[in-house]
Design a protein around this motif. Structure first.
Motif, mmCIF file in Angstrom:
data_model
loop_
_atom_site.group_PDB
_atom_site.id
_atom_site.type_symbol
_atom_site.label_atom_id
_atom_site.label_comp_id
_atom_site.label_asym_id
_atom_site.label_seq_id
_atom_site.Cartn_x
_atom_site.Cartn_y
_atom_site.Cartn_z
ATOM 1 N N TRP A 178 -27.324 87.419 -55.737
ATOM 2 C CA TRP A 178 -27.032 86.848 -57.138
ATOM 3 C C TRP A 178 -25.758 85.969 -56.939
ATOM 4 O O TRP A 178 -25.600 84.960 -57.542
ATOM 5 N N ASP A 179 -24.649 86.405 -56.125
ATOM 6 C CA ASP A 179 -23.430 85.338 -55.858
ATOM 7 C C ASP A 179 -23.996 84.211 -55.034
ATOM 8 O O ASP A 179 -23.333 83.178 -55.522
ATOM 9 N N PHE A 180 -24.750 84.207 -54.266
ATOM 10 C CA PHE A 180 -25.207 83.112 -53.448
ATOM 11 C C PHE A 180 -26.136 82.013 -54.564
ATOM 12 O O PHE A 180 -25.875 80.831 -54.375
ATOM 13 N N LEU A 181 -26.831 82.671 -55.212
ATOM 14 C CA LEU A 181 -27.642 81.765 -56.138
ATOM 15 C C LEU A 181 -26.610 81.363 -57.242
ATOM 16 O O LEU A 181 -26.626 79.928 -57.581
ATOM 17 N N LEU A 188 -23.761 74.580 -64.293
ATOM 18 C CA LEU A 188 -22.847 75.427 -64.571
ATOM 19 C C LEU A 188 -23.016 76.628 -65.295
ATOM 20 O O LEU A 188 -22.693 77.586 -65.197
ATOM 21 N N ASP A 189 -23.921 76.498 -66.306
ATOM 22 C CA ASP A 189 -24.172 77.766 -67.228
ATOM 23 C C ASP A 189 -25.076 78.653 -66.405
ATOM 24 O O ASP A 189 -24.854 79.690 -66.396
ATOM 25 N N CYS A 207 -25.553 83.836 -63.110
ATOM 26 C CA CYS A 207 -25.820 84.511 -61.790
ATOM 27 C C CYS A 207 -24.457 85.046 -61.264
ATOM 28 O O CYS A 207 -24.350 86.397 -60.640
ATOM 29 N N LEU A 208 -23.397 84.608 -61.334
ATOM 30 C CA LEU A 208 -21.993 85.033 -60.756
ATOM 31 C C LEU A 208 -21.487 86.099 -61.740
ATOM 32 O O LEU A 208 -21.166 87.274 -61.192
ATOM 33 N N ASN A 209 -21.920 86.316 -62.894
ATOM 34 C CA ASN A 209 -21.488 87.348 -63.929
ATOM 35 C C ASN A 209 -22.371 88.399 -63.676
ATOM 36 O O ASN A 209 -22.031 89.644 -63.181
ATOM 37 N N LYS A 210 -23.588 88.263 -63.186
ATOM 38 C CA LYS A 210 -24.538 89.473 -62.620
ATOM 39 C C LYS A 210 -24.017 89.950 -61.254
ATOM 40 O O LYS A 210 -23.913 91.258 -61.122
ATOM 41 N N ALA A 211 -23.601 89.114 -60.522
ATOM 42 C CA ALA A 211 -23.011 89.561 -59.215
ATOM 43 C C ALA A 211 -21.884 90.580 -59.427
ATOM 44 O O ALA A 211 -21.740 91.516 -58.789
ATOM 45 N N CYS A 212 -20.918 89.992 -60.447
ATOM 46 C CA CYS A 212 -19.850 90.633 -60.676
ATOM 47 C C CYS A 212 -20.140 92.150 -61.244
ATOM 48 O O CYS A 212 -19.549 93.134 -60.945
ATOM 49 N N GLY A 213 -21.021 92.265 -62.071
ATOM 50 C CA GLY A 213 -21.553 93.464 -62.382
ATOM 51 C C GLY A 213 -22.066 94.470 -61.500
ATOM 52 O O GLY A 213 -21.837 95.697 -61.512
ATOM 53 N N ALA A 256 -14.259 89.906 -54.140
ATOM 54 C CA ALA A 256 -12.919 88.822 -54.378
ATOM 55 C C ALA A 256 -13.507 87.399 -54.284
ATOM 56 O O ALA A 256 -13.427 86.578 -55.247
ATOM 57 N N GLY A 257 -14.601 87.312 -53.388
ATOM 58 C CA GLY A 257 -15.249 85.925 -53.468
ATOM 59 C C GLY A 257 -16.045 85.664 -54.658
ATOM 60 O O GLY A 257 -16.160 84.260 -54.892
ATOM 61 N N THR A 258 -16.602 86.466 -55.301
ATOM 62 C CA THR A 258 -17.272 86.151 -56.489
ATOM 63 C C THR A 258 -16.437 85.815 -57.602
ATOM 64 O O THR A 258 -16.733 84.596 -58.488
ATOM 65 N N TYR A 259 -15.171 86.428 -57.601
ATOM 66 C CA TYR A 259 -14.324 85.850 -58.701
ATOM 67 C C TYR A 259 -13.728 84.457 -58.382
ATOM 68 O O TYR A 259 -13.571 83.747 -59.087
ATOM 69 N N ALA A 260 -13.716 84.225 -57.080
ATOM 70 C CA ALA A 260 -13.342 82.944 -56.658
ATOM 71 C C ALA A 260 -14.274 81.865 -56.927
ATOM 72 O O ALA A 260 -14.061 80.650 -57.634
ATOM 73 N N ALA A 261 -15.537 82.185 -56.917
ATOM 74 C CA ALA A 261 -16.639 81.275 -57.190
ATOM 75 C C ALA A 261 -16.725 81.220 -58.712
ATOM 76 O O ALA A 261 -16.867 79.962 -59.348
ATOM 77 N N MET A 262 -16.396 82.191 -59.382
ATOM 78 C CA MET A 262 -16.386 82.144 -61.022
ATOM 79 C C MET A 262 -15.191 81.142 -61.501
ATOM 80 O O MET A 262 -15.155 80.369 -62.358
ATOM 81 N N GLY A 263 -14.067 81.165 -60.740
ATOM 82 C CA GLY A 263 -13.062 80.300 -60.907
ATOM 83 C C GLY A 263 -13.340 78.752 -60.490
ATOM 84 O O GLY A 263 -12.980 78.020 -61.490
#
Length: 709
Positions: A94-97, A107-108, A113-119, A125-132
């Motif tokens: 999910w993070d990779f996608l 972006l949407d 996908c990144l929100n799903k990965a965070c869940g 930490a890397g997922t939050y960096a990607a969300m940033g």
């Protein structure tokens, strides 16, 4: 590839226990033929065997990351989507996608996908960096910074967060903090060439050239294909005058990419600075397309290669199309009459500070403060404290815009509500295009620190005069010409007894004999004028040629060139660099200053005239080839302006053969009315008033010719 062959390959992957690759292969078959029973059954069986695993194997992860790193984000996203049908709860996938969608600008989808990965893993930490990075792409910088900080709180060594935060901090004017963040990232990943390169780029902007060179060198060593690291390293060495060391940087790029015109231009310029005239033939081989394709090439280097103003304009336009890709046009005036004091802002690159102070401080100080309020802006790093002090005493308001983003620097300048913005640096030592792409004032004026057209409609006017831009030369310029009545230059008189006058022997000159001199930069001396100079030495017994010492390589090349023309190399005397006052004191030891042709030795000639040393010039076609003629005409010395190369040689030979004529000429110069800074200030003020008057009337800019005030 036949369906049977594809199925055979998938089955082989399954037999080799490459289960995830087999999943991707069967998924590809079904994408083409959804009813393939064998593929359906095999895929269902494989997913059952993999169901207990939450994540794909490390090999699969590395393959996906490699695909994304090489820009194949669509292929990577397709493979990731197929794997997610098996590994539905994979945080990595999910993070990779999400990162794939981010690379594609979706972006949407990336945020989803990144929100799903965070869940699935709120501690990664890397997922939050990607969300940033998603928020940064949306222009939500505050949210992005909060996410980077959250990532670093979870993992202080999270490289994606450190890298992204370092990109964001300069946008807030926090470049020094960004450099600290990047230093930490480099310490964590010392073999990452891109990190060294990013840090070097930032340090270069901050003026830390020595440290920047270290990291460019490291980046180029780690990744020899990283041509931009070689290029920037070459530019830094070139700026320091270390031309022999800069040359291999550009050569390495051309070995990798022979069609790299930017590097070809810099190589030619460096060869010219070294007086290595193999550049002449190399330029002839590449001139047809050089500077006319891709993002263009530095016009300030190309103007040295050929006196062809039509070609130079085309090259400047090609360069400006990248430098000024987007710029603000002039808007209608909200005023109906001239303000009591016009606000004039002079902009220059910080590293040009010394030259700007020497050339313009006296003129800036001479502006009529009752009618004009003068601002000066030093952009970027490299401004010497002495130059800053001199300029700050010459203007009403002095600003150093260092460490600011282009947007913040533009906002700071706009806050001063300027009426006219004047670019003093032009394309010399880089460009102020990121700043001047914004409309900083109703009128943008180019002052020819770089003596030629900027090649863009971002400027309304170019300061000039009748000699550098005679009638018919309008076609060579994108700007409208603002012709001054005499000259666009001034000569600041040498201070009386500023330094003790040396004897000839103190400077390595013979006690008797005619002394020709030319203190031009090495790149301005070409075989054309050098051949004439050698014939002058051959024809004038005991004469010598006094030149600027431009380094051991240049000295050696010029000595060899003299010998090849039958002249004793010892008759070339090289003067070491000296402070301005000492240089002015030694100049009268010469009898005649010989100007260069394609690009005149403008500042060196100004110094010679200030020291009352006669200067002989031959005007060419382009602006840069006519500047010294402009000075001499304004000084009432037209006899020192040659009509042809033959006339140039004959005038110089006549002066060398008749010492009394040379002495008479020197005496005339003592009384000559050299163009003074105060007079130039009055004339440029008149020109500003005329241009601004048209603006107030709602009239578009046009070529303006001023008469004597």
């Amino acid at each position: 590839m036949t369906p049977a062959y594809s199925l055979s390959q998938a089955e082989q992957l399954e037999r080799d226990s490459k289960l995830e690759d087999a999943v991707l292969a069967y998924s590809g078959i079904l994408a083409r033929n959804p009813k393939n029973t064998r593929a359906l059954q095999a895929l269902d069986s494989l997913r059952g065997r993999l169901r207990e695993q939450r994540e794909p194997s490390q090999d699969t992860k590395e393959e996906l990351e490699a695909a994304l790193a090489t820009g194949r984000h669509f292929d990577a996203a397709d493979s990731c989507g197929a794997l997610l049908k098996t590994f539905r709860d994979s945080h990595f996938l999910w993070d990779f996608l999400g990162r794939c969608h981010l690379s594609a600008g979706h972006l949407d989808n990336a945020a989803t996908c990144l929100n799903k990965a965070c869940g699935l893993n709120p501690q990664e930490a890397g997922t939050y960096a990607a969300m940033g990075r998603v928020h940064m792409a949306r222009g939500q910088q505050d949210n992005a910074m909060a996410l980077y900080q959250k990532a670093l709180k979870l993992d202080a060594e999270c490289l994606p967060a450190l890298r992204s935060m370092a990109e964001a901090l300069p946008l807030e004017g926090r470049s020094i903090e960004a450099a600290g963040v990047l230093r930490k990232a480099v310490s964590l990943a010392p073999e990452d060439a891109s990190l060294h390169f990013t840090l070097a780029s930032l340090l270069q902007k901050l003026g830390a050239a020595a440290e920047a060179k270290e990291h460019y060198t490291r980046a180029a060593s780690l990744d020899p294909q990283l041509t931009e690291a070689h290029f920037q390293l070459g530019l830094l060495l070139k700026a320091e005058g270390r031309f022999a060391e800069a040359l291999p940087c550009f050569d390495k790029i051309l070995q990798i990419s022979p069609s790299d015109d930017r590097s070809r231009t810099q190589r030619l310029h460096v060869l010219a600075e070294l007086n290595d005239w193999q550049w002449v033939q190399e330029y002839a081989d590449y001139r047809r397309l050089l500077g006319l394709r891709c993002s263009g090439c530095d016009p300030s280097a190309l103007m040295l290669m050929e006196d062809n103003p039509d070609l130079l304009r085309a090259r400047a336009q090609a360069y400006a199309s990248g430098a000024f890709s987007v710029f603000e046009l002039q808007s209608a005036s909200p005023l109906r009459q001239r303000p009591a004091r016009l606000r004039i802002g002079y902009f220059f690159a910080g590293q040009d500070g010394e030259a700007v102070a020497n050339q313009h401080a006296a003129m800036l100080a001479a502006h009529d403060s009752s009618r004009f309020e003068i601002y000066a802006y030093a952009i970027g790093s490299g401004l010497a404290s002495e130059a800053a002090a001199k300029l700050s005493q010459s203007v009403s308001n002095f600003r150093q815009l260092e460490g600011l983003s282009g947007q913040d620097a533009a906002a700071a300048a706009k806050a001063d509500r300027l009426d006219i913005a004047v670019d003093v640096s032009g394309y010399r030592n880089g460009s102020l295009s990121p700043l001047l792409s914004a409309r900083l004032a109703p009128l943008h004026v180019a002052w020819p620190g770089y003596p030629g057209t900027m090649g863009t409609a971002a400027f309304d006017y170019l300061v000039s005069d009748h000699t550098v831009c005679p009638a018919g030369s309008e076609r060579y310029h994108n700007e409208h010409l603002l012709r001054l009545p005499e000259t666009h230059l001034a000569v600041t008189p040498a201070p009386a007894a500023a330094a003790e006058a040396p004897a000839r022997s103190d400077c390595g000159l013979p006690e008797t004999g005619f002394v020709f001199c030319s203190f031009a930069a090495g790149s301005r001396i070409t075989p054309s004028e050098f051949g004439i100079w050698m014939r002058l030495l051959a024809g004038a017994k005991d004469s010598v040629l006094w030149l600027q010492d431009n380094g051991a390589h240049a000295v050696s090349n010029l000595r060899r060139a003299a010998a090849a023309r039958g002249v004793d190399p010892d008759r070339l005397i090289f003067a070491p660099p000296a402070p301005a006052e000492e240089h002015l004191a030694r100049l009268p030891l010469a009898d005649l200053f010989l100007d260069t042709f394609t690009v005149n030795a403008r500042s060196a000639a100004q110094s010679a005239l200030a020291a009352r040393l006669p200067v002989l010039t031959l005007p060419g076609q382009q602006f840069a080839a006519r500047t010294v003629a402009s000075l001499l005409q304004a000084a009432g010395l037209p006899e020192l302006v040659a009509a042809s190369a033959e006339d140039y040689e004959a005038k110089a030979a006549e002066l060398a053969q008749g010492p009394e004529a040379a002495k008479t000429l020197k005496s005339r110069l003592q009384d000559a009315a050299l163009p003074q800074p105060a007079r130039l200030a009055r004339q440029i003020e008149q020109a500003y008033d005329a241009a601004y008057g048209r603006y107030l009337q709602g009239s578009a800019p046009e070529h303006l010719t001023r008469s004597q005030p």
